[in-house]
Design a protein around this motif. Structure first.
Motif, PDB file in Angstrom:
ATOM      1  N   GLU A  97       0.822  -1.211   0.000  1.00  0.00           N
ATOM      2  CA  GLU A  97       0.000   0.000   0.000  1.00  0.00           C
ATOM      3  C   GLU A  97       0.859   1.266   0.000  1.00  0.00           C
ATOM      4  O   GLU A  97       0.413   2.326  -0.462  1.00  0.00           O
ATOM      5  CB  GLU A  97      -0.917   0.001   1.226  1.00  0.00           C
ATOM      6  CG  GLU A  97      -2.056  -1.010   1.133  1.00  0.00           C
ATOM      7  CD  GLU A  97      -2.748  -1.235   2.463  1.00  0.00           C
ATOM      8  OE1 GLU A  97      -2.369  -0.547   3.440  1.00  0.00           O
ATOM      9  OE2 GLU A  97      -3.641  -2.095   2.541  1.00  0.00           O
ATOM     10  N   GLU A  98       2.076   1.166   0.507  1.00  0.00           N
ATOM     11  CA  GLU A  98       2.964   2.329   0.566  1.00  0.00           C
ATOM     12  C   GLU A  98       3.593   2.672  -0.783  1.00  0.00           C
ATOM     13  O   GLU A  98       4.210   3.719  -0.942  1.00  0.00           O
ATOM     14  CB  GLU A  98       4.065   2.095   1.609  1.00  0.00           C
ATOM     15  CG  GLU A  98       3.541   2.121   3.050  1.00  0.00           C
ATOM     16  CD  GLU A  98       4.590   1.722   4.066  1.00  0.00           C
ATOM     17  OE1 GLU A  98       5.699   1.304   3.637  1.00  0.00           O
ATOM     18  OE2 GLU A  98       4.320   1.816   5.273  1.00  0.00           O
ATOM     19  N   VAL A  99       3.440   1.776  -1.763  1.00  0.00           N
ATOM     20  CA  VAL A  99       3.959   2.052  -3.107  1.00  0.00           C
ATOM     21  C   VAL A  99       3.036   3.062  -3.783  1.00  0.00           C
ATOM     22  O   VAL A  99       1.836   2.807  -3.906  1.00  0.00           O
ATOM     23  CB  VAL A  99       4.021   0.759  -3.953  1.00  0.00           C
ATOM     24  CG1 VAL A  99       4.448   1.086  -5.386  1.00  0.00           C
ATOM     25  CG2 VAL A  99       4.989  -0.235  -3.321  1.00  0.00           C
ATOM     26  N   GLN A 107       6.176   0.234 -14.573  1.00  0.00           N
ATOM     27  CA  GLN A 107       6.988   0.762 -13.474  1.00  0.00           C
ATOM     28  C   GLN A 107       6.376   0.425 -12.129  1.00  0.00           C
ATOM     29  O   GLN A 107       7.087   0.104 -11.174  1.00  0.00           O
ATOM     30  CB  GLN A 107       7.141   2.278 -13.610  1.00  0.00           C
ATOM     31  CG  GLN A 107       8.067   2.906 -12.566  1.00  0.00           C
ATOM     32  CD  GLN A 107       9.463   2.305 -12.592  1.00  0.00           C
ATOM     33  OE1 GLN A 107      10.092   2.249 -13.645  1.00  0.00           O
ATOM     34  NE2 GLN A 107       9.947   1.841 -11.439  1.00  0.00           N
ATOM     35  N   GLN A 108       5.061   0.462 -12.064  1.00  0.00           N
ATOM     36  CA  GLN A 108       4.403   0.133 -10.799  1.00  0.00           C
ATOM     37  C   GLN A 108       4.622  -1.334 -10.432  1.00  0.00           C
ATOM     38  O   GLN A 108       4.796  -1.672  -9.260  1.00  0.00           O
ATOM     39  CB  GLN A 108       2.911   0.431 -10.884  1.00  0.00           C
ATOM     40  CG  GLN A 108       2.225   0.365  -9.521  1.00  0.00           C
ATOM     41  CD  GLN A 108       0.812   0.883  -9.539  1.00  0.00           C
ATOM     42  OE1 GLN A 108       0.232   1.095 -10.593  1.00  0.00           O
ATOM     43  NE2 GLN A 108       0.240   1.077  -8.373  1.00  0.00           N
ATOM     44  N   LEU A 109       4.636  -2.203 -11.428  1.00  0.00           N
ATOM     45  CA  LEU A 109       4.908  -3.621 -11.176  1.00  0.00           C
ATOM     46  C   LEU A 109       6.323  -3.786 -10.622  1.00  0.00           C
ATOM     47  O   LEU A 109       6.544  -4.550  -9.674  1.00  0.00           O
ATOM     48  CB  LEU A 109       4.743  -4.428 -12.463  1.00  0.00           C
ATOM     49  CG  LEU A 109       5.020  -5.936 -12.376  1.00  0.00           C
ATOM     50  CD1 LEU A 109       4.144  -6.590 -11.313  1.00  0.00           C
ATOM     51  CD2 LEU A 109       4.807  -6.601 -13.736  1.00  0.00           C
ATOM     52  N   GLU A 114       9.899  -4.484  -5.823  1.00  0.00           N
ATOM     53  CA  GLU A 114      10.908  -3.954  -4.900  1.00  0.00           C
ATOM     54  C   GLU A 114      10.369  -3.910  -3.473  1.00  0.00           C
ATOM     55  O   GLU A 114      11.099  -4.186  -2.512  1.00  0.00           O
ATOM     56  CB  GLU A 114      11.333  -2.553  -5.346  1.00  0.00           C
ATOM     57  CG  GLU A 114      12.429  -1.928  -4.516  1.00  0.00           C
ATOM     58  CD  GLU A 114      13.735  -2.720  -4.534  1.00  0.00           C
ATOM     59  OE1 GLU A 114      14.516  -2.596  -3.578  1.00  0.00           O
ATOM     60  OE2 GLU A 114      13.973  -3.478  -5.513  1.00  0.00           O
ATOM     61  N   ALA A 115       9.087  -3.583  -3.333  1.00  0.00           N
ATOM     62  CA  ALA A 115       8.467  -3.543  -2.006  1.00  0.00           C
ATOM     63  C   ALA A 115       8.470  -4.932  -1.367  1.00  0.00           C
ATOM     64  O   ALA A 115       8.642  -5.073  -0.151  1.00  0.00           O
ATOM     65  CB  ALA A 115       7.034  -3.015  -2.107  1.00  0.00           C
ATOM     66  N   PHE A 116       8.288  -5.965  -2.187  1.00  0.00           N
ATOM     67  CA  PHE A 116       8.298  -7.334  -1.667  1.00  0.00           C
ATOM     68  C   PHE A 116       9.699  -7.716  -1.179  1.00  0.00           C
ATOM     69  O   PHE A 116       9.858  -8.351  -0.138  1.00  0.00           O
ATOM     70  CB  PHE A 116       7.827  -8.304  -2.739  1.00  0.00           C
ATOM     71  CG  PHE A 116       7.683  -9.719  -2.251  1.00  0.00           C
ATOM     72  CD1 PHE A 116       6.857 -10.004  -1.179  1.00  0.00           C
ATOM     73  CD2 PHE A 116       8.372 -10.759  -2.853  1.00  0.00           C
ATOM     74  CE1 PHE A 116       6.722 -11.314  -0.710  1.00  0.00           C
ATOM     75  CE2 PHE A 116       8.252 -12.059  -2.393  1.00  0.00           C
ATOM     76  CZ  PHE A 116       7.418 -12.336  -1.322  1.00  0.00           C
ATOM     77  N   HIS A 153      -3.453  -8.251  -2.987  1.00  0.00           N
ATOM     78  CA  HIS A 153      -4.603  -7.775  -3.764  1.00  0.00           C
ATOM     79  C   HIS A 153      -4.208  -6.699  -4.776  1.00  0.00           C
ATOM     80  O   HIS A 153      -4.685  -6.685  -5.909  1.00  0.00           O
ATOM     81  CB  HIS A 153      -5.673  -7.236  -2.814  1.00  0.00           C
ATOM     82  CG  HIS A 153      -6.930  -6.788  -3.490  1.00  0.00           C
ATOM     83  ND1 HIS A 153      -7.748  -7.656  -4.174  1.00  0.00           N
ATOM     84  CD2 HIS A 153      -7.505  -5.553  -3.601  1.00  0.00           C
ATOM     85  CE1 HIS A 153      -8.775  -6.990  -4.672  1.00  0.00           C
ATOM     86  NE2 HIS A 153      -8.642  -5.713  -4.348  1.00  0.00           N
ATOM     87  N   ARG A 154      -3.307  -5.814  -4.364  1.00  0.00           N
ATOM     88  CA  ARG A 154      -2.921  -4.729  -5.261  1.00  0.00           C
ATOM     89  C   ARG A 154      -2.196  -5.252  -6.500  1.00  0.00           C
ATOM     90  O   ARG A 154      -2.355  -4.728  -7.602  1.00  0.00           O
ATOM     91  CB  ARG A 154      -2.036  -3.725  -4.523  1.00  0.00           C
ATOM     92  CG  ARG A 154      -1.788  -2.477  -5.344  1.00  0.00           C
ATOM     93  CD  ARG A 154      -1.183  -1.375  -4.544  1.00  0.00           C
ATOM     94  NE  ARG A 154      -0.826  -0.266  -5.401  1.00  0.00           N
ATOM     95  CZ  ARG A 154      -0.103   0.768  -5.015  1.00  0.00           C
ATOM     96  NH1 ARG A 154       0.311   0.848  -3.759  1.00  0.00           N
ATOM     97  NH2 ARG A 154       0.188   1.732  -5.850  1.00  0.00           N
ATOM     98  N   LEU A 155      -1.409  -6.290  -6.314  1.00  0.00           N
ATOM     99  CA  LEU A 155      -0.720  -6.902  -7.451  1.00  0.00           C
ATOM    100  C   LEU A 155      -1.730  -7.535  -8.405  1.00  0.00           C
ATOM    101  O   LEU A 155      -1.602  -7.428  -9.628  1.00  0.00           O
ATOM    102  CB  LEU A 155       0.282  -7.945  -6.950  1.00  0.00           C
ATOM    103  CG  LEU A 155       1.105  -8.689  -8.010  1.00  0.00           C
ATOM    104  CD1 LEU A 155       1.902  -7.707  -8.856  1.00  0.00           C
ATOM    105  CD2 LEU A 155       2.037  -9.696  -7.340  1.00  0.00           C
TER     106      LEU A 155
END
Length: 231
Positions: A97-99, A107-109, A114-116, A153-155
């Motif tokens: 959620e912080e992404v 780029q979002q993917l 990177e967040a993972f 969920h966001r992915l």
């Protein structure tokens, strides 16, 4: 004419009546509060000392209570592990959620990938419990698996949106593509934690290369499909 004043003194107001709880409600609330405190104590041990240190006896010592109380709340160590698993899901969801959102889905993917990686570094003990089999006896049940799906969920939304926009091929189901990404990233992290990829810098380089190649391949496949359709 005589006016009779009726005093409300001593009579509970509607708001007071609503605040009153039955014995069962109060007991349930106290039990839930106690469960929360136990999970927090176990989570602290997990982060400070690793999964192998999380035992019912160790948690009871930290709480200053008997092991009987812990068992009455969670039945066994696996019950406590499940609650830690769900706490880990919340932390993972928060990391995603912080992404920041972006119109550039590729780029979002990459940013979510990177967040993972960062989650696995910041909460390595949670990661080992959730995905590394740190508790050999614990197997995620339906509730735990649902917690995992909620976390990613966001992915799922991102991949589905890219498919709807024609940026990623829709020949494969969304969940299949997400599982493929998920498995690939887990593979790199597990190799690193097993000591096969050198130090953290070297492992991170391999991770980013894996994420980059996989992400660009997904988006390129859709472009190739569109070009083939024009012929």
């Amino acid at each position: 004419m005589k006016v009779i004043l009726i005093s409300n003194e001593g009579k509970p107001s509607p708001s007071t009546e609503r605040a009153l709880k039955t014995y069962q409600e109060a007991r349930l609330q106290n039990t839930e509060n106690l469960r929360k405190l136990v999970v927090e104590a176990a989570a602290t041990i997990l982060q400070e000392e690793g999964p192998e240190a999380v035992t019912v006896r160790r948690v009871s010592q930290r709480m200053g209570c008997s092991t009987k109380i812990i068992y009455s709340l969670f039945i066994n160590k696996e019950g406590l592990a499940q609650q830690l698993y769900l706490e880990g899901c919340k932390l993972l969801a928060r990391s995603f959620e912080e992404v920041p959102p972006s119109s550039d889905l590729l780029q979002q993917l990459l940013d979510l990938g990177e967040a993972f990686w960062q989650f696995a570094q910041d909460y390595s003990s949670y990661y080992k419990l959730m995905f590394g089999g740190a508790f050999a006896e614990f197997k995620p049940d339906a509730e735990s698996m649902q917690g995992t799906m909620t976390a990613i969920h966001r992915l799922l939304i991102l991949i589905n949106t890219a498919q709807q926009q024609g940026q990623i091929s829709d020949q494969e189901e969304t969940r299949t593509l997400v599982s493929t990404i998920w498995a690939s990233l887990h593979g790199v992290i597990h190799l690193y934690m097993g000591g096969f990829l050198g130090d953290v810098t070297s492992a991170h380089t391999v991770y980013k290369q894996t994420m980059d190649l996989m992400s660009h391949a997904l988006f390129a496949a859709s472009k190739a499909d569109r070009e083939e359709g024009k012929k």
